[in-house]
Design a protein around this motif. Structure first.
Motif, PDB file in Angstrom:
ATOM      1  N   MET A 143      32.795   8.929  19.129  1.00 19.91           N
ATOM      2  CA  MET A 143      32.635   8.805  18.890  1.00 19.91           C
ATOM      3  C   MET A 143      32.597   7.836  19.559  1.00 19.91           C
ATOM      4  SD  MET A 143      32.944   7.453  18.279  1.00 19.91           S
ATOM      5  CE  MET A 143      33.202   6.855  18.580  1.00 19.91           C
ATOM      6  N   LEU A 144      32.718   6.970  19.342  1.00 27.18           N
ATOM      7  CA  LEU A 144      32.735   5.811  20.142  1.00 27.18           C
ATOM      8  C   LEU A 144      32.515   4.638  19.295  1.00 27.18           C
ATOM      9  CD1 LEU A 144      29.713   4.775  21.856  1.00 27.18           C
ATOM     10  CD2 LEU A 144      29.804   7.020  21.427  1.00 27.18           C
ATOM     11  N   THR A 145      32.653   3.468  19.815  1.00 30.54           N
ATOM     12  CA  THR A 145      32.459   2.401  18.872  1.00 30.54           C
ATOM     13  C   THR A 145      31.053   2.496  18.374  1.00 30.54           C
ATOM     14  OG1 THR A 145      31.590   0.854  20.443  1.00 30.54           O
ATOM     15  CG2 THR A 145      33.893   0.662  19.927  1.00 30.54           C
ATOM     16  N   ARG A 146      30.943   2.135  17.175  1.00 27.84           N
ATOM     17  CA  ARG A 146      29.629   2.045  16.607  1.00 27.84           C
ATOM     18  C   ARG A 146      29.217   0.613  16.641  1.00 27.84           C
ATOM     19  NH1 ARG A 146      31.032   5.463  17.058  1.00 27.84           N
ATOM     20  NH2 ARG A 146      31.128   6.353  17.562  1.00 27.84           N
ATOM     21  N   ARG A 147      28.071   0.330  17.190  1.00 29.29           N
ATOM     22  CA  ARG A 147      27.526  -1.019  17.210  1.00 29.29           C
ATOM     23  C   ARG A 147      26.797  -1.266  15.907  1.00 29.29           C
ATOM     24  NH1 ARG A 147      22.405  -2.043  18.678  1.00 29.29           N
ATOM     25  NH2 ARG A 147      22.235   0.030  19.525  1.00 29.29           N
ATOM     26  N   ILE A 148      27.120  -2.347  15.186  1.00 27.94           N
ATOM     27  CA  ILE A 148      26.415  -2.721  13.974  1.00 27.94           C
ATOM     28  C   ILE A 148      26.043  -4.191  14.104  1.00 27.94           C
ATOM     29  CG2 ILE A 148      26.437  -2.680  11.477  1.00 27.94           C
ATOM     30  CD1 ILE A 148      28.800  -0.897  11.541  1.00 27.94           C
ATOM     31  N   LEU A 149      24.791  -4.498  14.395  1.00 28.72           N
ATOM     32  CA  LEU A 149      24.381  -5.877  14.645  1.00 28.72           C
ATOM     33  C   LEU A 149      23.837  -6.518  13.382  1.00 28.72           C
ATOM     34  CD1 LEU A 149      22.473  -5.538  18.006  1.00 28.72           C
ATOM     35  CD2 LEU A 149      24.844  -6.154  17.644  1.00 28.72           C
ATOM     36  N   ALA A 150      24.285  -7.718  13.113  1.00 29.85           N
ATOM     37  CA  ALA A 150      23.741  -8.451  11.975  1.00 29.85           C
ATOM     38  C   ALA A 150      22.594  -9.353  12.390  1.00 29.85           C
ATOM     39  CB  ALA A 150      24.834  -9.287  11.323  1.00 29.85           C
ATOM     40  N   ALA A 151      22.344  -9.519  13.667  1.00 34.81           N
ATOM     41  CA  ALA A 151      21.196 -10.302  14.123  1.00 34.81           C
ATOM     42  C   ALA A 151      19.969  -9.408  14.139  1.00 34.81           C
ATOM     43  CB  ALA A 151      21.469 -10.850  15.513  1.00 34.81           C
ATOM     44  N   PRO A 189      13.191   5.162  10.125  1.00 35.20           N
ATOM     45  CA  PRO A 189      14.614   5.003   9.789  1.00 35.20           C
ATOM     46  C   PRO A 189      15.048   3.549   9.873  1.00 35.20           C
ATOM     47  CG  PRO A 189      14.354   5.931  11.996  1.00 35.20           C
ATOM     48  CD  PRO A 189      12.996   5.919  11.365  1.00 35.20           C
ATOM     49  N   ALA A 190      15.869   3.137   8.907  1.00 35.31           N
ATOM     50  CA  ALA A 190      16.387   1.775   8.883  1.00 35.31           C
ATOM     51  C   ALA A 190      17.768   1.689   9.513  1.00 35.31           C
ATOM     52  CB  ALA A 190      16.445   1.269   7.443  1.00 35.31           C
ATOM     53  N   GLY A 191      18.332   2.819   9.915  1.00 31.37           N
ATOM     54  CA  GLY A 191      19.631   2.853  10.567  1.00 31.37           C
ATOM     55  C   GLY A 191      19.979   4.277  10.939  1.00 31.37           C
ATOM     56  N   LEU A 192      20.754   4.448  12.010  1.00 40.44           N
ATOM     57  CA  LEU A 192      21.114   5.768  12.516  1.00 40.44           C
ATOM     58  C   LEU A 192      22.586   5.803  12.887  1.00 40.44           C
ATOM     59  CD1 LEU A 192      18.117   6.344  14.977  1.00 40.44           C
ATOM     60  CD2 LEU A 192      18.390   7.393  12.729  1.00 40.44           C
ATOM     61  N   ALA A 193      23.193   6.979  12.781  1.00 37.62           N
ATOM     62  CA  ALA A 193      24.547   7.197  13.289  1.00 37.62           C
ATOM     63  C   ALA A 193      24.706   8.679  13.588  1.00 37.62           C
ATOM     64  CB  ALA A 193      25.606   6.738  12.290  1.00 37.62           C
ATOM     65  N   VAL A 194      25.575   8.995  14.547  1.00 43.26           N
ATOM     66  CA  VAL A 194      25.878  10.385  14.868  1.00 43.26           C
ATOM     67  C   VAL A 194      27.387  10.541  14.931  1.00 43.26           C
ATOM     68  CG1 VAL A 194      25.608   9.951  17.361  1.00 43.26           C
ATOM     69  CG2 VAL A 194      25.473  12.299  16.482  1.00 43.26           C
ATOM     70  N   GLY A 195      27.903  11.558  14.239  1.00 41.99           N
ATOM     71  CA  GLY A 195      29.342  11.764  14.128  1.00 41.99           C
ATOM     72  C   GLY A 195      29.923  12.540  15.296  1.00 41.99           C
ATOM     73  N   PRO A 196      31.243  12.773  15.286  1.00 41.68           N
ATOM     74  CA  PRO A 196      31.905  13.450  16.405  1.00 41.68           C
ATOM     75  C   PRO A 196      31.508  14.911  16.565  1.00 41.68           C
ATOM     76  CG  PRO A 196      33.432  13.103  14.591  1.00 41.68           C
ATOM     77  CD  PRO A 196      32.197  12.335  14.260  1.00 41.68           C
ATOM     78  N   ASP A 197      30.991  15.536  15.502  1.00 39.31           N
ATOM     79  CA  ASP A 197      30.560  16.931  15.599  1.00 39.31           C
ATOM     80  C   ASP A 197      29.051  17.060  15.700  1.00 39.31           C
ATOM     81  OD1 ASP A 197      29.874  16.151  13.075  1.00 39.31           O
ATOM     82  OD2 ASP A 197      30.708  17.900  12.048  1.00 39.31           O
ATOM     83  N   GLY A 198      28.340  15.952  15.832  1.00 40.80           N
ATOM     84  CA  GLY A 198      26.887  15.989  15.915  1.00 40.80           C
ATOM     85  C   GLY A 198      26.184  15.794  14.589  1.00 40.80           C
ATOM     86  N   GLY A 258      27.637   8.474  19.604  1.00 36.66           N
ATOM     87  CA  GLY A 258      28.735   9.073  18.866  1.00 36.66           C
ATOM     88  C   GLY A 258      30.022   9.080  19.657  1.00 36.66           C
ATOM     89  N   PRO A 259      31.146   9.373  18.989  1.00 38.88           N
ATOM     90  CA  PRO A 259      32.450   9.373  19.666  1.00 38.88           C
ATOM     91  C   PRO A 259      32.506  10.272  20.897  1.00 38.88           C
ATOM     92  CG  PRO A 259      32.755   9.454  17.302  1.00 38.88           C
ATOM     93  CD  PRO A 259      31.287   9.625  17.547  1.00 38.88           C
ATOM     94  N   ARG A 260      31.784  11.385  20.889  1.00 41.73           N
ATOM     95  CA  ARG A 260      31.807  12.291  22.036  1.00 41.73           C
ATOM     96  C   ARG A 260      30.654  12.042  22.997  1.00 41.73           C
ATOM     97  NH1 ARG A 260      33.962  17.672  18.839  1.00 41.73           N
ATOM     98  NH2 ARG A 260      36.147  17.423  19.398  1.00 41.73           N
ATOM     99  N   GLY A 261      29.925  10.957  22.791  1.00 40.36           N
ATOM    100  CA  GLY A 261      28.866  10.598  23.728  1.00 40.36           C
ATOM    101  C   GLY A 261      27.494  11.103  23.356  1.00 40.36           C
ATOM    102  N   ASP A 262      27.331  11.748  22.187  1.00 43.56           N
ATOM    103  CA  ASP A 262      25.993  12.106  21.737  1.00 43.56           C
ATOM    104  C   ASP A 262      25.224  10.822  21.414  1.00 43.56           C
ATOM    105  OD1 ASP A 262      26.776  14.728  21.951  1.00 43.56           O
ATOM    106  OD2 ASP A 262      27.129  15.003  19.814  1.00 43.56           O
ATOM    107  N   ILE A 263      23.917  10.860  21.604  1.00 40.11           N
ATOM    108  CA  ILE A 263      23.086   9.686  21.380  1.00 40.11           C
ATOM    109  C   ILE A 263      21.970  10.054  20.412  1.00 40.11           C
ATOM    110  CG2 ILE A 263      21.558   7.975  22.445  1.00 40.11           C
ATOM    111  CD1 ILE A 263      23.077   8.408  25.054  1.00 40.11           C
ATOM    112  N   VAL A 264      21.768   9.246  19.375  1.00 35.17           N
ATOM    113  CA  VAL A 264      20.655   9.452  18.456  1.00 35.17           C
ATOM    114  C   VAL A 264      19.730   8.249  18.571  1.00 35.17           C
ATOM    115  CG1 VAL A 264      21.986   8.503  16.509  1.00 35.17           C
ATOM    116  CG2 VAL A 264      19.946   9.881  16.065  1.00 35.17           C
TER     117      VAL A 264
END
Length: 414
Positions: free
Chosen positions: A1-9, A48-57, A296-302
Motif C-alpha cells: 500500500m504504501l503511503t497515501r499522498r493527500i495534498l491540501a494545496a 474524479p475528484a479523488g482516487l485511491a487503490v487498496g492492497p488487494d486492488g 497502493g500498498p503493493r505498488g498498484d497505481i491508479v
C-alpha cells in the motif's frame, strides 16, 4: 500500500492514457505492468475528484456529487463495471487527493471541519458500508500536505510551516502527535510534500530544489536528514509529489517538463541514485486540470484517463504468487471418482494467474499430472487412474513470474 499522498494545496496533477516503463532495475520483469480501465455509463467515474487503490486492488473513485460519493470497484473490475458499493462520506473537495488507503485496506478521507478545526481525517474499515467512521482525527490548522503510511500513521505539516507532525495509527480526536520533526533548516521556497514509510521513515520533497530528504525512523526535533537523494542520475526536478509502498519504495511524481513521469527509488536510496523504474506519461493524454494519481500498498497505481475513465496498473515489482489455498480431496476413499479442490492464491504477486498444475503421486511415482486454466478450481480424477493406499496431491499456480510454492495434501484410496 504504501503511503497515501493527500495534498491540501490545490495544484494541477497528471493523468495518463498509458504509461511507458523505462530503466528496469535488478530483479525486475521486462514486461510492462498489465492494466485495466474502468469507464462507462454504469461505472460513472467521470471527472474524479479523488482516487485511491487498496492492497488487494480495490479501487475508490470520489465523485463531486451532492452529497459526495465514493464509488468502490472490486479488484478485477474493468470496462463498464458497476461498483460493488457506493459510500457517501462527507469529503472536503477543495484539496488534491482527499482519499487514501493503508495495508489493512482501511480508507482515509479528508473533510472540512467545524469551527476551529480545519481538516478532519475520517478512517473507515475495509469493506465499510456505513457512513460512520471507525475514528476521526481533528487537525486544527490548514495543512499543506498529509500522508498516510502503510501501517496507518499520519504525517502532516501546518500550512506554510516547517514542522512535520506525525500521529499514531490509533490517534483520534484532537490528539497530540507522537513526534514532531523540524525541517526548517532545509526549507526553501515552495510547499512541502510528504511520504511516510511503514517503518516511520519520513520522506520530504519541496524543501530543497530537485532533492529528496529522508528522516530516519523515530527522528524528532531539529534533526538533520540522514539521507539526501540528488544529482543528475536521479532525474529529479521541481513539482514532485510523493508516495511510498509497503516495501518502502519511494514513488516521485513530477509534473514539470514536457513529459510527466513517476520515478521509483529504492528504500535505501541516497546520494546521486538512479531510480529503479521510471514511468513516463504521454503528455497528450493529460488534461490541463485533473485530480492526481495514487499508489497502493503493493505498488498498484491508479490514474485518471482524461475526464471519463480511470486506469489501474499492476505493480512494477511483481513476485511469485502466494500458495493456493484450501487444497482438499473430496469423495469417499472407495468412490469411483475423486475431486481435487482449491482456492486461488490470496495474492497473485502482481501478475495474473495463467494456469494451475495438479500432480498426484504415490510415493515418488507420478500417477497423474494435469494443467488447468486460470478459472479452474477443481479437477476430477477416476479411481482407475490411481492406486490403492496413501497418495498425495500437489497444487501450484503459475504466473509470468513462475510457479507459486507447492501445497501438498495426503489422501487415501481403497
Amino acid at each position: 500500500m504504501l503511503t497515501r499522498r493527500i495534498l491540501a494545496a490545490a495544484t494541477a496533477a497528471m493523468t495518463a492514457g498509458g504509461l511507458v516503463l523505462a530503466g528496469a532495475g535488478p530483479g525486475m520483469a521486462a514486461e510492462d505492468p498489465p492494466s485495466r480501465t474502468i469507464a462507462g455509463d454504469r461505472a460513472k467515474v467521470r471527472s474524479p475528484a479523488g482516487l485511491a487503490v487498496g492492497p488487494d486492488g480495490t479501487t475508490y473513485v470520489l465523485r463531486a456529487t451532492n452529497p459526495t460519493t465514493v464509488r468502490v470497484f472490486g479488484p478485477g473490475a474493468r470496462g463498464n463495471a458497476r461498483p460493488v458499493r457506493v459510500q457517501k462520506p462527507t469529503v472536503y473537495l477543495d484539496i488534491l487527493d482527499p482519499l487514501a488507503t493503508d495495508s489493512a485496506g482501511r480508507l482515509y478521507a479528508l473533510s472540512g471541519g467545524p469551527r476551529d478545526v480545519d481538516t478532519i481525517v475520517k478512517v473507515y474499515p475495509r469493506g465499510a458500508t456505513s457512513r460512520k467512521p471507525l475514528r476521526t482525527l481533528e487537525l486544527l490548522d490548514d495543512k499543506t500536505s498529509i500522508a498516510v503510511s502503510p501501517s496507518g500513521e499520519i504525517a502532516t505539516n501546518l500550512g506554510g510551516d516547517s514542522e512535520v507532525q506525525i500521529y499514531s495509527r490509533t490517534a483520534r480526536g484532537r490528539a497530540t502527535p507522537t513526534r514532531v520533526i523540524d525541517v526548517s533548516a532545509e526549507t526553501s521556497a515552495g510547499s512541502l510534500d510528504l511520504a511516510l514509510g511503514g517503518d516511520g521513515r519520513l520522506w520530504v520533497a519541496g524543501a530543497t530544489p530537485n532533492t529528496l530528504l529522508s528522516y530516519a525512523p523515530g527522528a524528532r526535533g531539529n534533526v538533520a536528514p540522514d539521507r539526501r537523494v540528488a544529482g543528475p542520475r536521479t532525474g529529479l526536478g521541481a513539482g514532485a509529489a510523493l508516495d511510498v509502498d509497503a516495501a518502502g519504495r519511494v514513488y516521485v511524481t513530477q509534473y514539470s517538463g514536457s513529459i510527466p513521469r513517476i520515478s521509483v527509488f529504492a528504500p535505501s536510496a541516497n546520494g546521486d541514485a538512479a531510480p529503479l523504474r521510471v514511468l513516463t506519461v504521454p503528455p497528450k493524454t493529460r488534461p490541463r486540470y485533473q485530480r492526481g494519481d495514487d499508489v497502493g500498498p503493493r505498488g498498484d497505481i491508479v490514474v485518471p484517463v482524461g475526464a471519463d475513465a480511470v486506469r489501474i496498473y499492476r505493480t512494477m515489482f511483481p513476485t511469485r504468487a502466494s500458495k493456493v489455498r484450501a487444497v482438499r480431496v473430496t469423495g469417499k476413499s472407495a468412490a469411483a471418482k475423486r475431486t481435487v479442490r482449491w482456492k486461488k492464491p490470496s495474492y497473485d504477486g502482481g501478475r495474473a494467474v495463467r494456469s494451475y498444475k495438479v500432480v498426484i503421486r504415490k510415493g515418488t511415482k507420478v500417477l497423474r499430472t494435469k494443467t488447468l486454466g486460470p478459472r479452474k478450481r477443481s479437477y476430477v480424477v477416476n479411481k482407475k487412474s490411481l492406486r490403492r493406499g496413501k497418495l498425495t496431491v500437489t497444487v501450484r499456480a503459475k504466473t509470468s513470474m513462475g510457479w507459486s510454492p507447492k501445497v501438498v495434501r495426503p489422501f487415501r484410496v481403497r
